[in-house]
Motif scaffolding. Structure first.
Motif, PDB file in Angstrom:
ATOM      1  N   GLU A 112      59.567   3.612 -14.734  1.00  0.00           N
ATOM      2  CA  GLU A 112      59.365   4.260 -16.025  1.00  0.00           C
ATOM      3  C   GLU A 112      60.629   4.084 -16.858  1.00  0.00           C
ATOM      4  N   PRO A 157      56.709   9.075  -5.297  1.00  0.00           N
ATOM      5  CA  PRO A 157      56.390   8.525  -6.621  1.00  0.00           C
ATOM      6  C   PRO A 157      55.857   7.104  -6.485  1.00  0.00           C
ATOM      7  N   GLY A 182      50.784  14.594  -8.054  1.00  0.00           N
ATOM      8  CA  GLY A 182      50.335  15.648  -8.964  1.00  0.00           C
ATOM      9  C   GLY A 182      49.687  16.816  -8.239  1.00  0.00           C
ATOM     10  N   TYR A 207      59.764  10.126 -11.616  1.00  0.00           N
ATOM     11  CA  TYR A 207      59.772  10.260 -13.072  1.00  0.00           C
ATOM     12  C   TYR A 207      58.368  10.253 -13.623  1.00  0.00           C
ATOM     13  N   ARG A 208      58.118  11.139 -14.576  1.00  0.00           N
ATOM     14  CA  ARG A 208      56.834  11.149 -15.256  1.00  0.00           C
ATOM     15  C   ARG A 208      57.081  11.615 -16.682  1.00  0.00           C
ATOM     16  N   ARG A 209      56.851  10.726 -17.619  1.00  0.00           N
ATOM     17  CA  ARG A 209      57.073  11.007 -19.041  1.00  0.00           C
ATOM     18  C   ARG A 209      58.463  11.593 -19.282  1.00  0.00           C
ATOM     19  N   ASP A 329      47.238   5.200  -9.088  1.00  0.00           N
ATOM     20  CA  ASP A 329      48.348   5.711  -8.293  1.00  0.00           C
ATOM     21  C   ASP A 329      47.987   5.512  -6.822  1.00  0.00           C
ATOM     22  N   GLU A 354      55.411   2.705 -12.404  1.00  0.00           N
ATOM     23  CA  GLU A 354      55.700   4.078 -12.013  1.00  0.00           C
ATOM     24  C   GLU A 354      55.176   5.140 -12.987  1.00  0.00           C
ATOM     25  N   GLY A 355      55.150   4.824 -14.282  1.00  0.00           N
ATOM     26  CA  GLY A 355      55.020   5.912 -15.258  1.00  0.00           C
ATOM     27  C   GLY A 355      53.670   6.042 -15.924  1.00  0.00           C
ATOM     28  N   ALA A 356      53.681   6.698 -17.065  1.00  0.00           N
ATOM     29  CA  ALA A 356      52.465   7.001 -17.828  1.00  0.00           C
ATOM     30  C   ALA A 356      52.181   5.894 -18.843  1.00  0.00           C
ATOM     31  N   TRP A 359      54.215   6.375 -22.348  1.00  0.00           N
ATOM     32  CA  TRP A 359      55.617   6.764 -22.326  1.00  0.00           C
ATOM     33  C   TRP A 359      56.482   5.513 -22.288  1.00  0.00           C
TER      34      TRP A 359
END
Ligand code: WTA
Length: 669
Positions: A112, A157, A182, A207-209, A329, A354-356, A359
């Motif tokens: 991310e 993650p 989550g 990491y998330r957003r 995921d 990894e991320g959204a 983002w």
């Protein structure tokens, strides 16, 4: 039918005559080149399954010991490829060593982006590098007391180490159970307790957003949880391995917790793959059902791997030069089969992010596609609908001409989203494979094959090889074309679940009693005049919120565990973006007042009990819940109230008609 209200019903009828023939590029070159080719193979696969599966299992997998018998079927218990031995990590890694694939990228990982605007980190692992990392980490597992058959919880993650840990478990015959990041501490504890896991592999954070998800802290909390009698839920845990990702401060319990990178100092990179029986348990993945807590879906070694490998190869028409990206995921089955096992068993290059998707900006996916020249994209309708909302300008900023195939999974794709995906992302040239399957099925069951199957927006089309689905009525009789019914599968298939961990009775009850001699999917469906399967969605008490399966019973359980709540009923409401939104009707204990603060508190309470993914979209207070005289909550009515439609149908069995009026007027309360 909970999903019957999906926003696409009338328009899907309109789209039914809209047919997209296989693109030329595929029809000539794909593994399966024509409808006739598909039909011939499919017919063989269901009329002579032994011959079909024997040939494919021999051709596709590397065996340490050949199998003697293809299938032993004692309904509902199947054993495939009896007598055979093989290792999943060896099939995904070792087989490529010493070949031209050894230095090919196996995983391309994109982190991310940092909050300060720096681009995401990137890491590429070739097959030989991934092999080395898996061998080293497998030795770390052994060093920490994990062996054959032991259960290991992975709570990580989306980093390469997630795939490395999964493969390392398979290398030594340990059974992994990945828990989506989550999910809450309580959910982690429940899964540890149910599986009797010995170890947790986690990270200091993910990491998330731009925010840090405190994974290790959640594990610490999980390991402190107790049942009503004050007994630990997690007493089977001996070790916790902690990956450094964020380098945030974490608590390390002496003697129990060790760091991943430190452990690597003590091991070498030699770890021969364990010889595993075809039917040895491979992994457990928890998923929501219509009753109680999530159930541990059990998959076994040979059949699962064959399903993941063959569907990856044929549905995505994988070629050596592809750069394939599945955006799921690894905490979900899609990540298991189509980020890790399927692609690697085919020697493919898989992208992992990894991320959204939005983002730092809503073009994150398109940037990644342009950067790595991604050729195949596999994502969910929920994401597509979000992209539609964010606007065409975001994909338009990027060169997406490398794409040649698009996939969809997780929920019915409404024709509007299908058309947008086709036009804006696929530039009108990429076929779309709408793939229907489940955690339980292990691999794709119904899907077009891009070189063979003409597609229509909104249908998953036809069954994969060896799969015999049917739409049936309440008596289990096949219904005529264009009639709605229950979707069942008539015959066993290699990657089918082998059971529910520790609960054979529930396995039988959930899947094999609804319709005689058939696997019941829980989905509603109809077939059109061409025999194409149009999945309507769940007809049991399972919701599909943004492509995530959530059991209404589970959320109700979380709500009534709050001291203010007397009763709760949870239903789905059609939602433009998420497919379904989660609406909770709650009655409060005497003396408790309905306030906006309490609403919020209850939403957060569910988030804490199950995880952020299950946070209700709406909580509504009512004086009482509508019930039949026999005391059953009338969900059908609640669904209509939630959707804001006029109440239809027979309400004469309602115990107290005034309840309904109060409910409708309590909406704003
Ligand atoms: C739904 C995800 C329509 C369905 C792989 C199923 C779909 C549930 C599709 C399984 C599709 C999945 N079209 N519905 N292409 N794919 N579903 O276990 O209701 O998370 O029963 O597996 O998702 O969800 P699960």
């Amino acid at each position: 039918m909970s999903k019957a209200a999906a926003p696409n019903n009338t328009s899907s009828q309109l789209q039914e005559n809209r047919v997209f023939k296989p693109a030329k590029e595929f029809a000539g070159r794909a593994h399966i080149k024509s409808m006739a080719h598909y039909k011939k193979l499919w017919t063989e696969s269901v009329t002579k399954p032994d011959k079909f599966w024997s040939a494919h299992a021999k051709a596709e997998l590397v065996w340490q010991k050949p199998f003697k018998k293809v299938l032993q079927w004692k309904e509902p218990f199947a054993k495939w490829f009896i007598g055979g031995q093989l290792n999943v990590s060896a099939n995904c890694l070792d087989r490529w060593l010493g070949t031209a694939y050894a230095n090919k990228a196996a995983l391309i990982w994109e982190g991310e982006p940092a909050t300060d605007g720096k681009p995401g980190e990137e890491r590429v692992l070739t097959y030989s590098q991934l092999h080395r990392e898996v061998c080293r980490f497998a030795n770390v597992l052994k060093r920490n007391g994990v062996g054959r058959g032991d259960r290991v919880i992975l709570y990580l993650p989306m980093v390469p180490e997630a795939a490395i840990s999964m493969l390392a478990c398979t290398r030594i015959g340990a059974v992994h159970s990945v828990v989506f990041g989550g999910f809450s501490a309580q959910s982690v504890a429940d899964r540890i307790q149910d599986s009797g896991a010995k170890m947790v592999i986690t990270a200091d954070g993910g990491y998330r957003r731009g925010a840090v998800v405190p994974l290790k802290k959640n594990v610490d909390d999980a390991l402190k949880l107790q049942d009503a009698e004050g007994k630990s839920l997690t007493s089977t845990i001996e070790k916790v391995i902690v990956l450094r990702r964020t380098w945030n401060e974490v608590h390390m319990a002496e003697g129990r917790d060790v760091f991943w990178h430190r452990e690597l100092d003590y091991v070498d990179d030699k770890c021969p793959p364990a010889k595993m029986d075809s039917e040895a348990p491979l992994f457990i993945l928890y998923t929501s059902g219509s009753t109680g807590k999530p159930k541990g879906i059990l998959h076994s070694t040979a059949g699962y791997l064959l399903g993941a490998k063959m569907t990856s190869k044929y549905v995505f028409d994988l070629r050596d030069e592809d750069v394939y990206w599945c955006t799921a995921d690894v905490g979900w089955v899609t990540g298991h089969s189509y980020i890790v096992y399927g692609p690697l068993a085919n020697g493919a290059t898989a992208v992992m992010y990894e991320g959204a998707p939005n983002w730092p900006e809503p073009d994150r996916f398109w940037r990644i596609i342009e950067k790595y020249r991604v050729t195949i994209l596999y994502t969910a309708p929920t994401a597509i609908r979000a992209f539609m909302k964010w606007g065409e300008e975001w994909p338009k900023k990027h060169d997406l001409s490398s794409l040649r195939l698009l996939g969809s999974v997780g929920e019915p794709i409404n024709p509007e989203a299908w058309m947008w995906y086709h036009r804006v992302i696929g530039g009108g040239r990429c076929p779309i494979v709408d793939t229907w399957w489940q955690t339980e099925t292990g691999s794709i069951m119904i899907s077009p094959l891009p070189g063979a199957t003409p597609t229509k927006p909104g249908t998953a089309t036809l069954p994969f090889f060896g799969i015999h689905p049917e739409v049936v009525d309440d008596q289990g009789k096949a219904v005529p074309k264009n009639t709605g019914g229950k979707l069942v599968v008539r015959k066993p298939w290699p990657s089918m679940l082998r059971g529910i961990w520790g609960d054979p009775a529930r396995f039988k009850e959930t899947y094999w009693t609804e319709v005689k001699h058939s696997y019941f999917t829980g989905d509603g469906c109809r077939q059109d005049k061409d025999g194409y399967f149009w999945i309507v969605g769940r007809i049991d008490d399972v919701l599909n919120v943004a492509g995530h399966r959530i059991g209404t019973a589970e959320v109700e359980g979380a709500l009534v565990s709050h001291p203010s709540v007397a009763e709760a009923a949870v239903v789905g409401r059609p939602d433009e973006l998420k497919g379904q939104a989660l609406v909770c009707f709650v009655t409060l204990k005497t003396g408790v007042h309905a306030t906006p603060e309490l609403k919020n508190e209850l939403r957060n309470h569910v988030g804490k009990e199950i995880g952020p993914v299950a946070k209700p979209d709406d909580v509504r207070f009512a004086d009482a819940l509508p019930k039949t005289r026999s005391g059953k909550i009338m969900r059908r009515l609640l669904k209509q109230v939630a959707a804001g439609v006029e109440i239809k149908g027979d309400t004469t069995t309602l115990e107290d008609l005034s309840v309904l009026a109060k409910l409708t007027s309590a909406e704003e309360g």
